[in-house]
Motif scaffolding. Structure first.
Motif, short mmCIF file in Angstrom:
data_model
loop_
_atom_site.label_atom_id
_atom_site.label_comp_id
_atom_site.label_asym_id
_atom_site.label_seq_id
_atom_site.Cartn_x
_atom_site.Cartn_y
_atom_site.Cartn_z
N UNK A 222 0.84 -1.20 0.00
CA UNK A 222 0.00 0.00 0.00
C UNK A 222 0.87 1.25 0.00
N UNK A 223 1.96 1.24 0.75
CA UNK A 223 2.84 2.40 0.76
C UNK A 223 3.41 2.71 -0.61
N UNK A 224 3.84 1.66 -1.31
CA UNK A 224 4.39 1.84 -2.65
C UNK A 224 3.32 2.37 -3.61
N UNK A 225 2.10 1.87 -3.46
CA UNK A 225 1.02 2.36 -4.33
C UNK A 225 0.68 3.82 -4.02
N UNK A 226 0.68 4.20 -2.78
CA UNK A 226 0.43 5.61 -2.45
C UNK A 226 1.44 6.53 -3.12
N UNK A 227 2.69 6.07 -3.20
CA UNK A 227 3.75 6.92 -3.75
C UNK A 227 3.76 6.94 -5.28
N UNK A 228 3.36 5.87 -5.94
CA UNK A 228 3.62 5.75 -7.38
C UNK A 228 2.40 5.41 -8.23
N UNK A 229 1.25 5.22 -7.63
CA UNK A 229 0.05 4.86 -8.39
C UNK A 229 -0.77 6.12 -8.63
N UNK A 230 -0.84 6.55 -9.88
CA UNK A 230 -1.54 7.80 -10.19
C UNK A 230 -3.02 7.72 -9.84
N UNK A 231 -3.61 6.55 -9.91
CA UNK A 231 -5.03 6.43 -9.61
C UNK A 231 -5.27 6.62 -8.11
N UNK A 232 -4.38 6.12 -7.26
CA UNK A 232 -4.50 6.37 -5.83
C UNK A 232 -4.22 7.83 -5.50
N UNK A 233 -3.42 8.48 -6.31
CA UNK A 233 -3.08 9.88 -6.05
C UNK A 233 -4.11 10.85 -6.63
N UNK A 234 -5.09 10.36 -7.38
CA UNK A 234 -6.09 11.24 -7.99
C UNK A 234 -6.87 11.98 -6.91
N UNK A 235 -7.05 13.28 -7.12
CA UNK A 235 -7.71 14.12 -6.12
C UNK A 235 -9.21 13.88 -6.05
N UNK A 236 -9.78 13.35 -7.09
CA UNK A 236 -11.22 13.12 -7.10
C UNK A 236 -11.63 12.23 -8.25
N UNK A 237 -12.94 11.98 -8.36
CA UNK A 237 -13.45 11.07 -9.39
C UNK A 237 -13.20 11.60 -10.79
N UNK A 238 -13.27 12.91 -10.98
CA UNK A 238 -13.08 13.48 -12.31
C UNK A 238 -11.65 13.24 -12.79
N UNK A 239 -10.68 13.46 -11.91
CA UNK A 239 -9.30 13.21 -12.29
C UNK A 239 -9.06 11.72 -12.55
N UNK A 240 -9.65 10.88 -11.72
CA UNK A 240 -9.51 9.44 -11.93
C UNK A 240 -10.09 9.03 -13.28
N UNK A 241 -11.25 9.57 -13.62
CA UNK A 241 -11.87 9.23 -14.90
C UNK A 241 -10.97 9.63 -16.07
N UNK A 242 -10.35 10.79 -15.98
CA UNK A 242 -9.45 11.24 -17.04
C UNK A 242 -8.23 10.32 -17.14
N UNK A 243 -7.69 9.93 -16.02
CA UNK A 243 -6.56 9.00 -16.02
C UNK A 243 -6.96 7.66 -16.61
N UNK A 244 -8.15 7.18 -16.26
CA UNK A 244 -8.60 5.88 -16.76
C UNK A 244 -8.79 5.93 -18.27
N UNK A 245 -9.34 7.03 -18.80
CA UNK A 245 -9.49 7.17 -20.24
C UNK A 245 -8.13 7.19 -20.92
#
Length: 252
Positions: A222-245
Motif C-alpha cells: 500500500x505504501x508503494x502504491x500511495x507513492x507511485x500509483x496515479x489512480x490512488x493519487x487522484x484528487x477526485x473522481x473526475x481526475x480518476x476518470x481522465x486518467x482511466x481514459x
C-alpha cells in the motif's frame, strides 16, 4: 476452516503466487495442512500445486465474477467437494457455486486468521477485496493493480475513487496481491504522464529489471502504491476518470 470460533493468534499463513494464462495470478494461502485459493482462473495448476504438497483445499475466495477469476473453481470443487466458496451474496446468478455469501463489512476466520471483506465496486458492481489485518495481506482482484486500477466495466469513477481510497487507507506495509501482471505497462504509462516523477521512474526501472529476470512484480505494498500509483493519487473522481481514459487509450 471458516470458523469464527478459532483463535487467530496461533496461525501464520504462507502465501504462494501461481502464474496462469497469459498474465493472471492465482493465490494459495496455507498453514502446511489446509489451503485456500483466491481467484482461480483455471484449476489444473492449483490442483497440481496443492497435491504435490499434500494440502487439503478448504476454501475458495472470489473477488468478482469474471471468468479469468472463477473459471477454475468448478474443477477445484470436483477434487475437494467440501471446500467452501466465498463470494458476494448478490452475485449468486453469476457465481452460482458459492456456498457462503458475503458483503462489505463482513468478517470471518480463514485457517485461523481473521479476514475482513471490503466492498470495492468500480471494475464490477459488486467487486470484493479480502484483507487479512493481522498478517497485512490484501487480495484485491482487479480493483487495485500495481501502479494501476481496473477498467470501469460496470462501475462509475466515483465508485472506483471511493474504493481505491478505502484500500489506500490500509496500513502502508500491507502487501497487495493483485490478480494480473500489468505493472510494467502501468508504470510506462505513468512515467509518460509524469516524466519528472522520480518515484515512478525508480519503480519502473526496478520493475523492468524484475521482468527481464522472469520475476513477478507482485506483491507490492500500500505504501508503494500511495507513492507511485496515479489512480490512488487522484484528487477526485473526475481526475480518476481522465486518467482511466488515458490508460484505456495507451499503446504500450
Amino acid at each position: 476452516m471458516l470458523d469464527p470460533a478459532q483463535d487467530p493468534s496461533q496461525a501464520r499463513l504462507q502465501v504462494a503466487l501461481l502464474p496462469v494464462l497469459r498474465d493472471n495470478y492465482l493465490f494459495v494461502l496455507h498453514d502446511g495442512r489446509h489451503a485456500a485459493v483466491v481467484d482461480p482462473a483455471v484449476a489444473p495448476p492449483a490442483i497440481a500445486w496443492l497435491k504435490q504438497r499434500n494440502l487439503e483445499l478448504v476454501a475458495v475466495l472470489q473477488t468478482h465474477h469474471h471468468s479469468d477469476h472463477i473459471g477454475g473453481t468448478p474443477g477445484l470443487l470436483r477434487e475437494w467437494p467440501r471446500a467452501e466458496v466465498v463470494a458476494a451474496r448478490s452475485e449468486r446468478e453469476r457465481i452460482p457455486f458459492q456456498t457462503r455469501g458475503v458483503e462489505g463489512g463482513d468478517r470471518f476466520i480463514l485457517l485461523g486468521q481473521p479476514v475482513e471483506v471490503l466492498a470495492v465496486p468500480g471494475h464490477t458492481r459488486t467487486h470484493l477485496a479480502f484483507h487479512l489485518p493481522l498478517q497485512g495481506e490484501l487480495f484485491c482482484g482487479d480493483t487495485l493493480f500495481a501502479a494501476g486500477c481496473g477498467r470501469l466495466f460496470e462501475g462509475s469513477p466515483e465508485q472506483m475513487h471511493h474504493s481505491l481510497g478505502l484500500l489506500a487507507a490500509l496500513p502502508e506495509t500491507t502487501r497487495v496481491w493483485c490478480a494480473h501482471e500489468y505493472t510494467a505497462s502501468n508504470l510506462r504509462w505513468a512515467a509518460a504522464q509524469r516524466p519528472g516523477d522520480g518515484a515512478i521512474a525508480e519503480r519502473l526501472a526496478a520493475v523492468l529489471l524484475a521482468r527481464a529476470q522472469g520475476r513477478p512484480t507482485i506483491p507490492s505494498s500500500i505504501g508503494e502504491e500511495r507513492r507511485t500509483n496515479l489512480f490512488l493519487r487522484a484528487a477526485g473522481a473526475q481526475e480518476l476518470a481522465a486518467l482511466r481514459r488515458s490508460k484505456n487509450d495507451w499503446t504500450d
